[in-house]
Design a protein around this motif. Structure first.
Motif, PDB file in Angstrom:
ATOM      1  N   TYR A 198       0.842  -1.197   0.000  1.00 27.89           N
ATOM      2  CA  TYR A 198       0.000   0.000   0.000  1.00 27.89           C
ATOM      3  C   TYR A 198       0.879   1.249   0.000  1.00 27.89           C
ATOM      4  O   TYR A 198       0.577   2.238  -0.685  1.00 27.89           O
ATOM      5  CB  TYR A 198      -0.911  -0.016   1.225  1.00 27.89           C
ATOM      6  CG  TYR A 198      -1.715   1.246   1.431  1.00 27.89           C
ATOM      7  CD1 TYR A 198      -2.782   1.562   0.594  1.00 27.89           C
ATOM      8  CD2 TYR A 198      -1.402   2.124   2.465  1.00 27.89           C
ATOM      9  CE1 TYR A 198      -3.523   2.722   0.790  1.00 27.89           C
ATOM     10  CE2 TYR A 198      -2.140   3.281   2.663  1.00 27.89           C
ATOM     11  CZ  TYR A 198      -3.194   3.573   1.827  1.00 27.89           C
ATOM     12  OH  TYR A 198      -3.922   4.725   2.020  1.00 27.89           O
ATOM     13  N   LEU A 199       1.971   1.202   0.752  1.00 28.12           N
ATOM     14  CA  LEU A 199       2.886   2.339   0.790  1.00 28.12           C
ATOM     15  C   LEU A 199       3.548   2.563  -0.563  1.00 28.12           C
ATOM     16  O   LEU A 199       3.803   3.705  -0.959  1.00 28.12           O
ATOM     17  CB  LEU A 199       3.948   2.126   1.865  1.00 28.12           C
ATOM     18  CG  LEU A 199       3.428   1.915   3.285  1.00 28.12           C
ATOM     19  CD1 LEU A 199       4.586   1.719   4.255  1.00 28.12           C
ATOM     20  CD2 LEU A 199       2.551   3.077   3.721  1.00 28.12           C
ATOM     21  N   CYS A 231       2.117   1.945  -3.428  1.00 24.93           N
ATOM     22  CA  CYS A 231       1.065   2.623  -4.195  1.00 24.93           C
ATOM     23  C   CYS A 231       1.008   4.106  -3.857  1.00 24.93           C
ATOM     24  O   CYS A 231       0.931   4.964  -4.737  1.00 24.93           O
ATOM     25  CB  CYS A 231      -0.300   1.993  -3.911  1.00 24.93           C
ATOM     26  SG  CYS A 231      -0.654   0.444  -4.783  1.00 24.93           S
ATOM     27  N   ARG A 232       1.022   4.405  -2.569  1.00 25.03           N
ATOM     28  CA  ARG A 232       0.927   5.797  -2.129  1.00 25.03           C
ATOM     29  C   ARG A 232       2.124   6.607  -2.624  1.00 25.03           C
ATOM     30  O   ARG A 232       1.977   7.743  -3.078  1.00 25.03           O
ATOM     31  CB  ARG A 232       0.844   5.860  -0.607  1.00 25.03           C
ATOM     32  CG  ARG A 232      -0.402   5.243  -0.016  1.00 25.03           C
ATOM     33  CD  ARG A 232      -1.603   6.122  -0.133  1.00 25.03           C
ATOM     34  NE  ARG A 232      -1.370   7.452   0.427  1.00 25.03           N
ATOM     35  CZ  ARG A 232      -2.344   8.291   0.752  1.00 25.03           C
ATOM     36  NH1 ARG A 232      -3.605   7.929   0.593  1.00 25.03           N
ATOM     37  NH2 ARG A 232      -2.071   9.484   1.232  1.00 25.03           N
ATOM     38  N   ASN A 233       3.315   6.035  -2.548  1.00 24.50           N
ATOM     39  CA  ASN A 233       4.508   6.705  -3.063  1.00 24.50           C
ATOM     40  C   ASN A 233       4.385   6.963  -4.559  1.00 24.50           C
ATOM     41  O   ASN A 233       4.728   8.047  -5.049  1.00 24.50           O
ATOM     42  CB  ASN A 233       5.747   5.850  -2.786  1.00 24.50           C
ATOM     43  CG  ASN A 233       6.417   6.172  -1.466  1.00 24.50           C
ATOM     44  OD1 ASN A 233       6.843   7.297  -1.245  1.00 24.50           O
ATOM     45  ND2 ASN A 233       6.505   5.189  -0.582  1.00 24.50           N
ATOM     46  N   LYS A 242       1.723   9.678  -5.272  1.00 21.21           N
ATOM     47  CA  LYS A 242       2.214  10.996  -4.871  1.00 21.21           C
ATOM     48  C   LYS A 242       3.226  11.525  -5.867  1.00 21.21           C
ATOM     49  O   LYS A 242       3.228  12.718  -6.216  1.00 21.21           O
ATOM     50  CB  LYS A 242       2.849  10.912  -3.479  1.00 21.21           C
ATOM     51  CG  LYS A 242       3.288  12.266  -2.928  1.00 21.21           C
ATOM     52  CD  LYS A 242       3.776  12.155  -1.495  1.00 21.21           C
ATOM     53  CE  LYS A 242       4.134  13.529  -0.931  1.00 21.21           C
ATOM     54  NZ  LYS A 242       4.566  13.434   0.493  1.00 21.21           N
ATOM     55  N   TYR A 265       6.452   8.014   7.619  1.00 20.43           N
ATOM     56  CA  TYR A 265       5.144   7.708   7.040  1.00 20.43           C
ATOM     57  C   TYR A 265       4.036   8.603   7.575  1.00 20.43           C
ATOM     58  O   TYR A 265       2.983   8.719   6.957  1.00 20.43           O
ATOM     59  CB  TYR A 265       4.829   6.221   7.228  1.00 20.43           C
ATOM     60  CG  TYR A 265       5.693   5.379   6.315  1.00 20.43           C
ATOM     61  CD1 TYR A 265       5.558   5.477   4.932  1.00 20.43           C
ATOM     62  CD2 TYR A 265       6.676   4.524   6.827  1.00 20.43           C
ATOM     63  CE1 TYR A 265       6.375   4.750   4.084  1.00 20.43           C
ATOM     64  CE2 TYR A 265       7.484   3.784   5.983  1.00 20.43           C
ATOM     65  CZ  TYR A 265       7.335   3.912   4.613  1.00 20.43           C
ATOM     66  OH  TYR A 265       8.140   3.201   3.777  1.00 20.43           O
ATOM     67  N   LEU A 305       1.617   9.858   4.716  1.00 17.23           N
ATOM     68  CA  LEU A 305       0.214   9.469   4.848  1.00 17.23           C
ATOM     69  C   LEU A 305      -0.622  10.506   5.605  1.00 17.23           C
ATOM     70  O   LEU A 305      -1.646  10.186   6.184  1.00 17.23           O
ATOM     71  CB  LEU A 305       0.135   8.128   5.580  1.00 17.23           C
ATOM     72  CG  LEU A 305       0.893   6.972   4.916  1.00 17.23           C
ATOM     73  CD1 LEU A 305       0.971   5.781   5.849  1.00 17.23           C
ATOM     74  CD2 LEU A 305       0.228   6.584   3.610  1.00 17.23           C
ATOM     75  N   ALA A 342      -4.164  10.275   4.729  1.00 18.79           N
ATOM     76  CA  ALA A 342      -4.679   8.915   4.521  1.00 18.79           C
ATOM     77  C   ALA A 342      -5.947   8.641   5.283  1.00 18.79           C
ATOM     78  O   ALA A 342      -6.720   7.749   4.954  1.00 18.79           O
ATOM     79  CB  ALA A 342      -3.603   7.887   4.914  1.00 18.79           C
TER      80      ALA A 342
END
Length: 318
Positions: free
Chosen positions: A161-162, A164-166, A169, A310, A314, A317
């Motif tokens: 998931y991290l 994906c978030r990276n 972004k 994080y 996040l 998030a």
């Protein structure tokens, strides 16, 4: 009578120390916070097999998916601190989860590190028939179709998931993120064409990429991976802001005796020196930690820094 009572009390007092000396006297349970097939699972099994040979007892893997790994971490935190329950964690379960979830049943203080196991390489992969041959074309396609593409991951709070978030972004894309109970189920759906792509570590994607079952798009590392030499880095592909590194570490419940932690750490160090393990890690694009990174002290300092990192990533998030 008094002398006899004192003798009994003295014997009882030394039992814990004797038990630690004999550790382990039965199989050890290693909790894996995700379904089988993902990078944490693959790494846990490889390292666990080598550690078991050193310790002289089996290390039994137990996959417990759910809540981005929080289900397994909750159980580990509540386990008897005797060295017979340990857990393999990562940047998601043991760092990012504290920002993502408000109702966790554990805190960082509920765990004591055994040592760093591996460093992993984040990657984005697509289904084979996706109409983009490289990252530039994918970004253009996604921007022309906002909200219509899907990327799978191993659950909110997981290291995937991290990734994906990276990636989102760095790219500014509007893409749907699809949550699974592990990287394995997400990869299966990708190969079946149910989703457009996945965010994962090269450790669990290498076989599918090499077997031409999925299309590797980009890897978030400074250099190309020896096991996947045709996959461009994010800098080469034109998205230098997509840089990340995952990790896996072993943890035990708070209160686990120091002699037990020391014995587990020594078994981990011996396991990571295995030539067989080195070869498998190379095949899977996993990076061995440096010797000082294998220590409990290194992980104990690393985790708070990761939690703060994080919190920034996040911040939106929740």
């Amino acid at each position: 009578m008094k002398r006899a009572a004192l003798a009994i009390l003295a014997a009882i007092a030394i039992l814990p120390a004797q038990a630690q000396d004999k550790y382990p006297s039965k199989p050890i349970n290693m909790l894996v916070p995700f379904a089988a097939g993902g990078s944490s699972d693959v790494i846990a099994r490889l390292v666990g097999e080598e550690m078991a040979q050193v310790l002289g007892q089996r290390i039994v893997m137990e996959n417990m998916g759910g809540a981005g790994g929080a289900t397994a971490l909750t159980r580990a935190a509540r386990a008897e601190p005797d060295g017979y329950t340990i857990v393999i964690g990562n940047s998601g379960t043991n760092a990012a989860s504290y920002t993502i979830y408000n109702d966790l049943k554990y805190t960082p203080a509920d765990f004591v590190p055994v040592g760093l196991v591996a460093k992993t390489s984040p990657m984005i992969a697509l289904k084979l028939d996706f109409p983009a041959k490289d990252l530039k074309e994918f970004l253009a396609y996604a921007k022309a179709n906002p909200g219509k593409l899907s990327l799978g991951h191993a659950g909110v709070g997981s290291s995937n998931y991290l990734i994906c978030r990276n990636f989102l972004k760095a790219s500014g894309l509007d893409v749907a993120l699809v949550s699974y109970r592990g990287a394995g189920p997400a990869l299966n759906d990708l190969m079946g064409g149910q989703i457009d792509g996945v965010c994962d570590a090269a450790t669990s994607l290498s076989g599918a990429v090499q077997g031409n079952k999925v299309k590797a798009l980009v890897v978030a590392t400074p250099q190309r991976l020896p096991s996947l030499p045709d996959v461009p880095t994010s800098v080469e592909a034109g998205l230098p802001a997509f840089q990340a590194q995952g990790w896996n570490a072993i943890f035990a419940p708070k209160g686990t005796p120091q002699p037990v932690i020391d014995k587990l750490n020594q078994a981990l160090r011996t396991a990571l020196s295995s030539e067989k393990l080195h070869a498998r890690f190379k095949e899977l694009s996993s990076v061995l930690p440096e010797k000082d990174e294998m220590s409990p002290e290194f992980v104990a300092k690393m985790v708070p820094a990761e939690i703060e990192k994080y919190k920034v990533l996040l911040s939106d998030a929740k």
